[in-house]
Design a protein around this motif. Structure first.
Motif, PDB file in Angstrom:
ATOM      1  N   PRO A  30      -8.312   7.113  -5.252  1.00  0.00           N
ATOM      2  CA  PRO A  30      -9.342   7.180  -4.411  1.00  0.00           C
ATOM      3  C   PRO A  30     -10.273   8.161  -4.097  1.00  0.00           C
ATOM      4  O   PRO A  30     -10.962   8.348  -4.433  1.00  0.00           O
ATOM      5  CB  PRO A  30      -8.999   6.601  -3.070  1.00  0.00           C
ATOM      6  N   ALA A  31      -9.636   9.399  -3.912  1.00  0.00           N
ATOM      7  CA  ALA A  31     -10.382  10.650  -4.137  1.00  0.00           C
ATOM      8  C   ALA A  31     -11.036  10.780  -5.014  1.00  0.00           C
ATOM      9  O   ALA A  31     -12.372  11.603  -5.301  1.00  0.00           O
ATOM     10  CB  ALA A  31      -8.941  11.624  -3.879  1.00  0.00           C
ATOM     11  N   THR A  32     -10.760  10.803  -6.666  1.00  0.00           N
ATOM     12  CA  THR A  32     -12.005  11.077  -7.613  1.00  0.00           C
ATOM     13  C   THR A  32     -12.967  10.165  -7.249  1.00  0.00           C
ATOM     14  O   THR A  32     -13.669  10.491  -7.766  1.00  0.00           O
ATOM     15  CB  THR A  32     -10.870  10.182  -8.763  1.00  0.00           C
ATOM     16  N   GLY A  33     -12.779   8.954  -7.259  1.00  0.00           N
ATOM     17  CA  GLY A  33     -13.602   7.740  -6.839  1.00  0.00           C
ATOM     18  C   GLY A  33     -15.189   8.302  -5.656  1.00  0.00           C
ATOM     19  O   GLY A  33     -16.176   8.340  -6.391  1.00  0.00           O
ATOM     20  N   VAL A  34     -14.642   8.249  -5.077  1.00  0.00           N
ATOM     21  CA  VAL A  34     -15.098   9.419  -3.619  1.00  0.00           C
ATOM     22  C   VAL A  34     -15.964  10.723  -4.443  1.00  0.00           C
ATOM     23  O   VAL A  34     -17.125  10.775  -3.594  1.00  0.00           O
ATOM     24  CB  VAL A  34     -14.139   9.137  -2.228  1.00  0.00           C
ATOM     25  N   ARG A  35     -15.517  11.428  -4.850  1.00  0.00           N
ATOM     26  CA  ARG A  35     -15.870  12.703  -5.681  1.00  0.00           C
ATOM     27  C   ARG A  35     -16.436  12.306  -5.819  1.00  0.00           C
ATOM     28  O   ARG A  35     -18.126  13.121  -5.802  1.00  0.00           O
ATOM     29  CB  ARG A  35     -15.005  13.855  -5.861  1.00  0.00           C
ATOM     30  N   PHE A  36     -16.958  11.519  -7.245  1.00  0.00           N
ATOM     31  CA  PHE A  36     -17.700  11.179  -8.163  1.00  0.00           C
ATOM     32  C   PHE A  36     -18.702  10.914  -6.925  1.00  0.00           C
ATOM     33  O   PHE A  36     -20.153  10.874  -7.788  1.00  0.00           O
ATOM     34  CB  PHE A  36     -17.069  10.272  -8.816  1.00  0.00           C
ATOM     35  N   HIS A  37     -18.751   9.641  -6.204  1.00  0.00           N
ATOM     36  CA  HIS A  37     -19.425   9.049  -5.580  1.00  0.00           C
ATOM     37  C   HIS A  37     -20.290   9.994  -5.167  1.00  0.00           C
ATOM     38  O   HIS A  37     -22.091  10.190  -5.356  1.00  0.00           O
ATOM     39  CB  HIS A  37     -19.631   8.473  -4.904  1.00  0.00           C
ATOM     40  N   GLU A  38     -19.853  11.530  -4.410  1.00  0.00           N
ATOM     41  CA  GLU A  38     -20.930  12.103  -3.835  1.00  0.00           C
ATOM     42  C   GLU A  38     -21.617  13.390  -4.321  1.00  0.00           C
ATOM     43  O   GLU A  38     -22.285  13.445  -4.625  1.00  0.00           O
ATOM     44  CB  GLU A  38     -19.698  13.414  -3.038  1.00  0.00           C
ATOM     45  N   LEU A  39     -21.399  12.858  -6.296  1.00  0.00           N
ATOM     46  CA  LEU A  39     -22.039  14.016  -6.526  1.00  0.00           C
ATOM     47  C   LEU A  39     -22.835  13.361  -7.036  1.00  0.00           C
ATOM     48  O   LEU A  39     -24.110  13.481  -7.654  1.00  0.00           O
ATOM     49  CB  LEU A  39     -21.143  14.323  -8.046  1.00  0.00           C
ATOM     50  N   LEU A  40     -22.843  12.176  -7.781  1.00  0.00           N
ATOM     51  CA  LEU A  40     -24.479  10.996  -7.238  1.00  0.00           C
ATOM     52  C   LEU A  40     -25.068  11.146  -6.178  1.00  0.00           C
ATOM     53  O   LEU A  40     -26.230  10.512  -6.108  1.00  0.00           O
ATOM     54  CB  LEU A  40     -23.792   9.452  -8.183  1.00  0.00           C
ATOM     55  N   GLY A  41     -25.165  11.548  -5.544  1.00  0.00           N
ATOM     56  CA  GLY A  41     -25.871  11.459  -3.566  1.00  0.00           C
ATOM     57  C   GLY A  41     -24.936  10.655  -2.898  1.00  0.00           C
ATOM     58  O   GLY A  41     -25.605  11.325  -1.797  1.00  0.00           O
ATOM     59  N   GLY A  42     -23.566  10.696  -2.941  1.00  0.00           N
ATOM     60  CA  GLY A  42     -23.148   9.559  -1.923  1.00  0.00           C
ATOM     61  C   GLY A  42     -23.957   8.112  -1.228  1.00  0.00           C
ATOM     62  O   GLY A  42     -24.705   7.698  -2.448  1.00  0.00           O
ATOM     63  N   PRO A  43     -23.368   7.562   0.127  1.00  0.00           N
ATOM     64  CA  PRO A  43     -24.530   6.591   0.639  1.00  0.00           C
ATOM     65  C   PRO A  43     -25.440   7.332   0.768  1.00  0.00           C
ATOM     66  O   PRO A  43     -26.578   5.516   1.088  1.00  0.00           O
ATOM     67  CB  PRO A  43     -23.439   6.806   1.686  1.00  0.00           C
ATOM     68  N   GLU A  44     -26.901   8.329   0.284  1.00  0.00           N
ATOM     69  CA  GLU A  44     -27.490   8.214   0.933  1.00  0.00           C
ATOM     70  C   GLU A  44     -28.100   8.759  -0.794  1.00  0.00           C
ATOM     71  O   GLU A  44     -29.572   8.687  -0.939  1.00  0.00           O
ATOM     72  CB  GLU A  44     -27.859   9.932   1.808  1.00  0.00           C
TER      73      GLU A  44
END
Length: 254
Positions: free
Chosen positions: A36-50
């Motif tokens: 999960p930590a990897t998925g969250v970090r990857f998502h953050e680098l793509l801009g996250g929820p925003e």
């Protein structure tokens, strides 16, 4: 002999008929991608929820490993899917995908999104080896007033229509489908597919699908991967230009 087509003109590159664009990387597996930590970090680098892909969900992917004697063993791999309307980014321990479905708005936008995905892969996954790079572009020619398969003669280059142009036969053809494997050169292959769809409601559509890929093994370098995919796009444009007529390009150029 390898593919040897002239570069496509700007009108081909700006065409509005692309309905699916997919680029996919396969690389040395990193089991940490499932965490999960990897998925969250990857998502953050793509801009996250925003960002461009606000939704993130865990996903599973079936994989088949071929062992000695050609025996296949299937197992599941856990990863992450980040989505927005018409867009998907998938990241798994050994594979990453960027896909646009009915959302492609031109190469500059797609290439910028791919560069962002590559940057996230470089920072989070850090693969040692890239094993496969691919780009697939699917064009759907529609709403052109073609009432029967033989009517595509105005828009598809004659060599690509084959039997449809045979007198006494062409008017009886209700649909066509063809797959051609092309040696592009330098270890690159293109699976080319085309199909004239059986008319519905008095109208026929035409599909042109170019799937370019390289397989092998080389050190992962994001800049090299980006250039390779950009080259695939140029080659796909050349194939599309060879398969179609100037009349079509005038109709669908943006």
């Amino acid at each position: 002999m390898p593919l040897d087509l002239p570069p496509a003109n700007d009108a081909v590159a700006r065409r509005s008929s692309i309905v699916v664009a997919i680029t996919q990387l396969r690389f040395s597996e990193n089991p940490a991608v499932s965490e999960p930590a990897t998925g969250v970090r990857f998502h953050e680098l793509l801009g996250g929820p925003e960002g461009r892909y606000p939704q993130i969900n865990q996903a599973r992917r079936a994989l088949i490993n071929i062992g000695p004697g050609g025996q296949g063993a299937e197992h599941e791999s856990s990863g992450w899917r980040m989505t927005a309307e018409g867009w998907l980014v998938g990241i798994f321990p050994g594979i990453a995908t960027l896909q646009a479905t009915e959302a492609y708005e031109g190469w500059d936008d797609f290439a910028a999104r791919f560069a962002q995905v590559l940057d996230a892969i470089s920072q989070v996954v850090q693969p040692a080896i890239i094993e496969r790079v691919g780009l697939r572009l699917t064009d759907r020619l529609t709403d052109l007033g073609v009432e029967c398969v033989s009517g595509w003669e105005a828009y598809v280059a004659p060599p690509f229509l084959g039997p449809v142009l045979v007198p006494g036969l062409g008017q009886a053809v209700t649909s066509t489908e063809q797959r051609v494997v092309i040696d592009v050169g330098e270890g690159v292959t293109c699976n080319f597919q085309q199909a004239a769809m059986e008319p519905t409601d008095g109208s026929s559509d035409y599909l042109i699908d170019c799937d370019f890929f390289w397989e092998g093994g080389r050190p992962f370098d994001a800049a090299v991967v980006q250039r390779q995919v950009a080259t695939f796009r140029e080659q796909a444009d050349s194939v599309f230009g060879a398969a179609t007529t100037a009349t079509l390009i005038e109709r669908i150029a943006q």
